[in-house]
Design an enzyme around this catalytic site. Structure first.
Site, PDB file in Angstrom:
ATOM      1  N   HIS A  58     162.083  48.389  72.802  1.00 45.18           N
ATOM      2  CA  HIS A  58     160.814  48.643  73.681  1.00 45.18           C
ATOM      3  C   HIS A  58     161.075  49.427  74.892  1.00 45.18           C
ATOM      4  CE1 HIS A  58     156.549  47.773  74.315  1.00 45.18           C
ATOM      5  NE2 HIS A  58     156.580  46.841  74.686  1.00 45.18           N
ATOM      6  N   ASP A 117     156.482  52.013  72.480  1.00 42.77           N
ATOM      7  CA  ASP A 117     155.426  51.233  72.860  1.00 42.77           C
ATOM      8  C   ASP A 117     154.616  50.596  71.478  1.00 42.77           C
ATOM      9  OD1 ASP A 117     156.357  50.925  75.659  1.00 42.77           O
ATOM     10  OD2 ASP A 117     154.781  52.831  75.968  1.00 42.77           O
TER      11      ASP A 117
END
Length: 400
Positions: free
Chosen positions: A376, A380
């Site tokens: 992450h 995204d």
């Protein structure tokens, strides 16, 4: 003198010297195998850098061999041998009894042979080796197993014979091998380093199953096994074009996004763990080219014949956990600093709703869950879902 060095292309894996294939004083030709190194991933031979005579060994059996380390030296082939020191007449002395003697390095076992002796419960000391230098090959093990099966069974022990004591508490301790320790370190390092997030889509495999049924024989004639993984790699290439940041590596000061799509394929080795051979430059390969490359890599992986280059340089990884029955999994990013890993679940027939001519219909289709686990820090949800959408679209619309 000519230096013999440990290859640099090991991507940080630790190696040990497994065995020298040439003795000091023996002549070799350029590219003749000199010494075997074993890492947590592969066993590889280091070739002679030139014609010459092995002059000295600096890293012997069981020594740790870091990339670039000096293994030994060659003397030029036309150089005179160093003069032997003058000695008095030899005095015959009795040989001491060997203690903790190791097998001769030439008889040590390759990864594929080790797996074979474990599978068949064979004592290597009872197997006659026919390989180079008397080493045991997989064929030697299989011949020994066949001969053992044909031999008459040993007589049953007498009732009065003492029996070995039972193991206390029913516990069997199994020491970790290097591959299992390396997997443990990599997995712990991955989840400690990267914040993992997983997205899951569902995919209809009808189109690729129809294509495979129509073309697998033609691929086989070209020396390629047309597996579903070949389609997955091809679909990954299309998905990378939609979300290029997935094909990247994270570093503290930058993100490297690669033009070459080098896809590692997790390959199970039974109880020994797994290895990840890499299909390099997948973006330049046809489906046939991908299938041919996969067939070669997977065969050599299970025979323990991969080289260091076969398992290095990956930019993305596929874990096809469905082949062992798993419906859904969230794989850990195997090779940091890669940014993502694709998980493929088991294919099974499910009832789905499909619109036909403006009318909803209930159909039975071969469906599978596909998951993308991402770092992450790198991407995204938008890029993740864009990538998975393109991956699924490519497979579901594969032309027959």
């Amino acid at each position: 003198m000519i230096d013999i060095l440990v290859p640099y292309e090991q991507e940080g894996t630790k190696a040990i010297v497994r065995s020298w294939l040439v003795k000091v004083g023996e002549a070799v030709k350029e590219n003749d195998p000199l010494v075997e190194l074993e890492t947590d991933k592969v066993t590889q031979e280091v070739p002679a850098p030139a014609d010459g005579i092995l002059g000295e060994i600096l890293l012997d059996t069981d020594a740790e061999a870091t990339p670039g380390a000096l293994l030994g030296r060659l003397r030029p082939a036309d150089s005179a041998a160093p003069p032997a020191p003058e000695t008095a007449a030899p005095v015959e002395t009795p040989k001491a009894a060997p203690t903790n003697e190791r097998p001769a390095p030439a008889n040590w076992l390759s990864p594929s042979v080790r797996r074979a002796v474990q599978e068949h419960d064979v004592d290597p000391a009872n197997v006659t080796g026919t390989g180079r230098g008397g080493r045991i090959t997989r064929n030697d093990v299989e011949r020994h197993v066949a001969e053992r099966a044909e031999a008459p069974a040993p007589a049953a022990p007498k009732a009065s014979s003492p029996q070995p004591p039972a193991k206390s508490g029913g516990v069997t301790s199994v020491p970790h091998d290097r591959m299992r320790l390396a997997i443990a370190r990599n997995m712990l390092g991955s989840v400690t380093t990267a914040p993992h997030v997983t997205a899951v889509f569902e995919c209809d495999f009808s189109a690729i199953m129809a294509h495979r049924k129509a073309h697998k024989d033609g691929f086989a004639a070209s020396g390629a096994s047309l597996t579903f993984t070949a389609y997955f790699i091809a679909a990954c290439v299309e998905a990378m074009r939609a979300a290029p940041a997935i094909n990247s590596r994270w570093f503290d000061d930058r993100l490297d996004i690669y033009d070459d799509i080098n896809i590692g394929v997790g390959t199970a080795l039974g109880d020994k763990g797994l290895i990840v051979p890499v299909v390099h430059g997948a973006q330049a390969l046809s489906l046939l080219g991908i299938a041919q490359r996969l067939t070669d890599l997977v065969t050599r992986a299970r025979d323990g014949k991969l080289s260091g280059g076969d398992v290095s340089g990956g930019t993305f990884t596929i874990s096809n956990h469905g082949v062992s029955g798993s419906l859904l999994a969230t794989p850990i990013i195997i090779s940091q600093p890669q940014s993502a890993i694709l998980g493929i679940g088991k294919t099974e027939k499910r009832v789905v709703v499909r619109e036909v001519g403006g009318v909803d219909t209930i159909q039975i289709r071969p469906m599978a869950y596909v998951s993308l686990t991402i770092d992450h820090r790198v991407v995204d949800g938008h890029q993740t879902n864009t990538w998975l959408s393109k991956f699924v679209e490519t497979l579901e619309n594969w032309p027959v």
